[in-house]
Enzyme design. Structure first.
Site, PDB file in Angstrom:
ATOM      1  N   ASP A   1       1.103   2.826  -7.009  1.00 32.86           N
ATOM      2  CA  ASP A   1       2.282   2.462  -6.226  1.00 32.86           C
ATOM      3  C   ASP A   1       1.965   1.204  -5.435  1.00 32.86           C
ATOM      4  OD1 ASP A   1       0.463   4.277  -5.085  1.00 32.86           O
ATOM      5  OD2 ASP A   1       1.907   5.063  -3.671  1.00 32.86           O
ATOM      6  N   GLU A  48     -10.535  -0.078   0.001  1.00 33.16           N
ATOM      7  CA  GLU A  48      -9.883   0.721  -1.054  1.00 33.16           C
ATOM      8  C   GLU A  48      -9.716  -0.070  -2.349  1.00 33.16           C
ATOM      9  OE1 GLU A  48      -5.721   1.592  -0.340  1.00 33.16           O
ATOM     10  OE2 GLU A  48      -5.428  -0.329   0.643  1.00 33.16           O
TER      11      GLU A  48
END
Ligand SMILES: *[C@@H]1O[C@H](CO)[C@@H](O)[C@H](O)[C@H]1NC(C)=O
Ligand SMILES: *[C@@H]1O[C@H](CO)[C@@H](O)[C@H](O)[C@H]1NC(C)=O
Ligand SMILES: *[C@@H]1O[C@H](CO)[C@@H](O)[C@H](O)[C@H]1NC(C)=O
Ligand SMILES: *[C@@H]1O[C@H](CO)[C@@H](O)[C@H](O)[C@H]1NC(C)=O
Ligand SMILES: *[C@@H]1O[C@H](CO)[C@@H](O)[C@H](O)[C@H]1NC(C)=O
Ligand SMILES: *[C@@H]1O[C@H](CO)[C@@H](O)[C@H](O)[C@H]1NC(C)=O
Ligand SMILES: *[C@@H]1O[C@H](CO)[C@@H](O)[C@H](O)[C@H]1NC(C)=O
Length: 577
Positions: free
Chosen positions: A317, A513
């Site tokens: 996403d 991340e």
């Protein structure tokens, strides 16, 4: 009676869009209703996730009634009053966790000894230490008074990803658990898996993450592989026996609620897709979803919101991979063109193929040959479907299939090689062709990792971002192939990724991340929120690569002690098998 009136008011307030589908969750505060609507629209916080992570100070009835009173006084409540209301009835996010230092953490797991480069070994020790700062335990109050929280209670402590992600996440946990097992933190890994089994028993599947606003969407189904990793580390058959029924229940969910029939070559096949039947904005990204849908018809809005949630379910996403233009190409549009549920993804189907083979192996370990055969047949059926629908013999790779146009999306994504990772192909020549495809794709020209696509859409699952799980699946897939070329490429990509992670660590003292393939040690960017630190899966993937290739990886500082320390090399060689 008062409750009934409130309910009607809040529905009327919000429901410009009629929906026959269930809301994201049943909470009138965290998932639908006028409080969510007004607070998010007022943009009191930088990130919409802030509000939906706050704890209630009073019961939902009292909070709804207080809001109703404010509404009758003001209509649309002014921001200052809204802030007062929040201060009175909500706590700052993050209060549902206790600090928790994993009790099975110890400071010298064996795998560290297999890392020849001294700088990298010291860094691996630091990463190993990060588990202590990412450990969280949910307070018992979340269990006793769940109505005050959006956090979903789970019985065992967890390792969270980090940053804004103040709860457990599903697919992230696969790489976290693999890292924990290298860190010899078997008990923590066990607890995390138990949490997921608990969630299956409660919901029939595993939600995207540990919040009620995630409770009608999942994430890539990695639990079977988590159990496999745990079993390989412990050989605990009783654990396997207990896990098997919930795993099969999850598999049923994917087959019943996330499958689609696809015709190819005159035959109908069953494959899987991401698909979420909730047609309202995501509570945690509420204003983004409202703005994106501005100007659309009600029907178009509902479709877009379902597809955005399916995009969240995919783990990617967001990405241009899920765009479908009116002309059928996906290379000149924006987030509003997201049509995730009209796309049959290669990686999801490769993963489910691997799950089927793994479930078969679990049954056969436990002595149930009939059930094992059933899952082998499911894997064989899927293999046929993957080859008929997704495999492109000419290009030599597997491509997502677009159900609107009945055509493949031939853009590059690392997921085009997911069947290599899953070893889900019928002829070895296919995997070797895929290596040639990868070499010609243009995706290997970046010294800092393989980008998520070659298109700079501004979304975070696109160029120039590179993500740890995708690097790992690509590298692991190549490393399993017999050819020397594939093995060398796997090592080369591992070295690039470690260098990127290491350089960023030396600059920022942090693990991120995602990373940018265009910078030497540069965190990634784009998308809906700032890049996050921590970071669960990054740490897990780095530890796995440092373990697997520890004898040969270098930090680039030239201080490699492998030749001086033969015992380490021996231990690394042992760990490879
Ligand atoms: C809302 O107003 C009603 C009527 O004045 C009052 O009884 C109730 O206590 C108020 N609710 C809150 C939470 O202040
Ligand atoms: C799956 O779909 C069935 C209907 O086909 C529905 O009854 C069930 O609630 C769905 N399961 C979940 C967990 O959403
Ligand atoms: C998009 O893709 C189509 C087909 O591959 C191509 O004809 C077109 O030029 C591309 N457009 C852009 C903006 O790259
Ligand atoms: C891309 O989209 C823009 C706006 O939607 C349009 O003006 C432009 O012509 C498109 N370019 C191509 C190559 O399709
Ligand atoms: C398509 O069908 C033909 C005839 O049934 C078969 O020989 C061929 O292998 C099929 N191709 C694929 C890709 O399944
Ligand atoms: C795609 O294939 C399906 C099933 O064969 C068919 O019903 C549909 O009309 C096709 N769509 C397009 C755009 O070709
Ligand atoms: C590491 O390097 C040695 C010698 O250069 C080689 O034999 C070995 O296969 C390499 N191992 C890996 C995992 O690449």
């Amino acid at each position: 009676m008062q409750k009934l009136v409130l309910f009607c008011v809040s529905v009327a307030f919000f429901a410009r869009v009629q929906s026959a589908l269930p809301p994201p969750c049943d909470s009138q505060i965290y998932c639908t209703g006028p409080i969510l609507h007004q607070v998010q629209k007022a943009r009191l916080f930088d990130d919409d996730k802030e509000f939906v992570d706050m704890k209630l100070r009073e019961s939902p009835d009292v909070v709804l009634s207080a809001f109703q009173n404010l509404s009758s006084e003001f209509g649309t409540i002014p921001p200052a009053k809204l802030q007062e209301f929040l201060d009175m009835y909500f706590e700052k996010p993050g209060t549902e966790f206790e600090e928790w230092i994993p009790t099975d953490w110890h400071d010298n797991p064996k795998f560290l000894g297999g890392i020849a480069d001294l700088q990298l070994r010291k860094w691996a020790e630091k990463i190993h230490q990060l588990w202590k700062s990412l450990g969280r335990k949910i307070r018992s109050d979340v269990k006793d008074q769940p109505e005050l929280y959006s956090q979903i209670y789970t019985p065992h402590p967890v390792i969270v990803p980090g940053g804004r992600f103040r709860e457990l996440y599903y697919w992230d946990s696969y790489w976290v658990i693999n890292g924990l097992l290298l860190s010899e933190m078997t008990q923590t890994a066990h607890g995390m898996i138990q949490n997921f089994l608990y969630l299956i028993n409660r919901y029939g599947f595993i939600p995207n993450g540990g919040r009620i606003y995630y409770e009608r969407r999942s994430q890539p189904p990695f639990l079977t592989l988590m159990v496999e990793s745990y079993y390989q580390a412990t050989k605990d058959k009783e654990f396997l026996r207990a896990a098997l029924a919930p795993l099969e229940r999850e598999y049923q969910f994917w087959m019943q609620n996330r499958s689609v029939a696809v015709s190819a070559n005159g035959t109908e096949y069953k494959l899987n897709r991401y698909y979420v039947e909730v047609d309202l904005p995501r509570p945690e990204s509420y204003t983004d979803d409202l703005e994106l849908a501005e100007g659309l018809s009600d029907e178009e809005k509902q479709q877009l919101w379902m597809d955005l949630k399916a995009g969240a379910e995919s783990g990617w996403d967001f990405t241009s991979r899920w765009y479908i233009d009116s002309d059928g190409h996906n290379n000149n549009s924006t987030l509003g063109a997201t049509r995730t549920s009209a796309i049959v993804p290669t990686d999801l189907n490769a993963l489910l193929c691997l799950c089927e083979k793994t479930l078969a192996s679990f049954h056969s370990i436990l002595g149930d040959g009939d059930s094992a055969a059933r899952y082998e047949e499911a894997a064989a059926r899927r293999l046929q479907a993957i080859e008929a629908v997704l495999w492109d013999a000419e290009r030599g790779a597997w491509f997502d299939f677009n159900l609107e146009t009945n055509s493949s999306n031939v853009q590059f994504y690392p997921s085009n090689l997911a069947p290599v990772w899953a070893q889900c192909y019928s002829r070895s020549e296919m995997a070797e062709k895929a290596v040639q495809y990868l070499k010609k794709s243009g995706a290997l020209r970046f010294p800092n990792g393989v980008p998520t696509s070659l298109r700079n859409s501004g979304q975070q699952w696109d160029y120039p971002n590179a993500w740890p799980p995708l690097q790992h699946m690509l590298i692991e897939g190549l490393s399993k192939l017999p050819s020397e070329e594939a093995q060398e490429l796997a090592f080369d990509l591992a070295q690039r990724w470690i260098k990127t992670n290491w350089l960023a660590y030396t600059k920022y003292d942090a693990m991120f991340e995602k990373y940018d393939v265009e910078g030497d040690g540069k965190p990634g960017g784009g998308g809906e929120y700032e890049v996050q630190l921590g970071f669960g899966w990054t740490n897990g993937v780095a530890l796995q690569l440092l373990d697997h290739y520890g004898a040969n990886l270098t930090s680039g500082t030239g201080r490699v002690f492998a030749s001086l320390l033969p015992p380490l090399v021996i231990s690394a060689a042992r760990m490879l098998h």
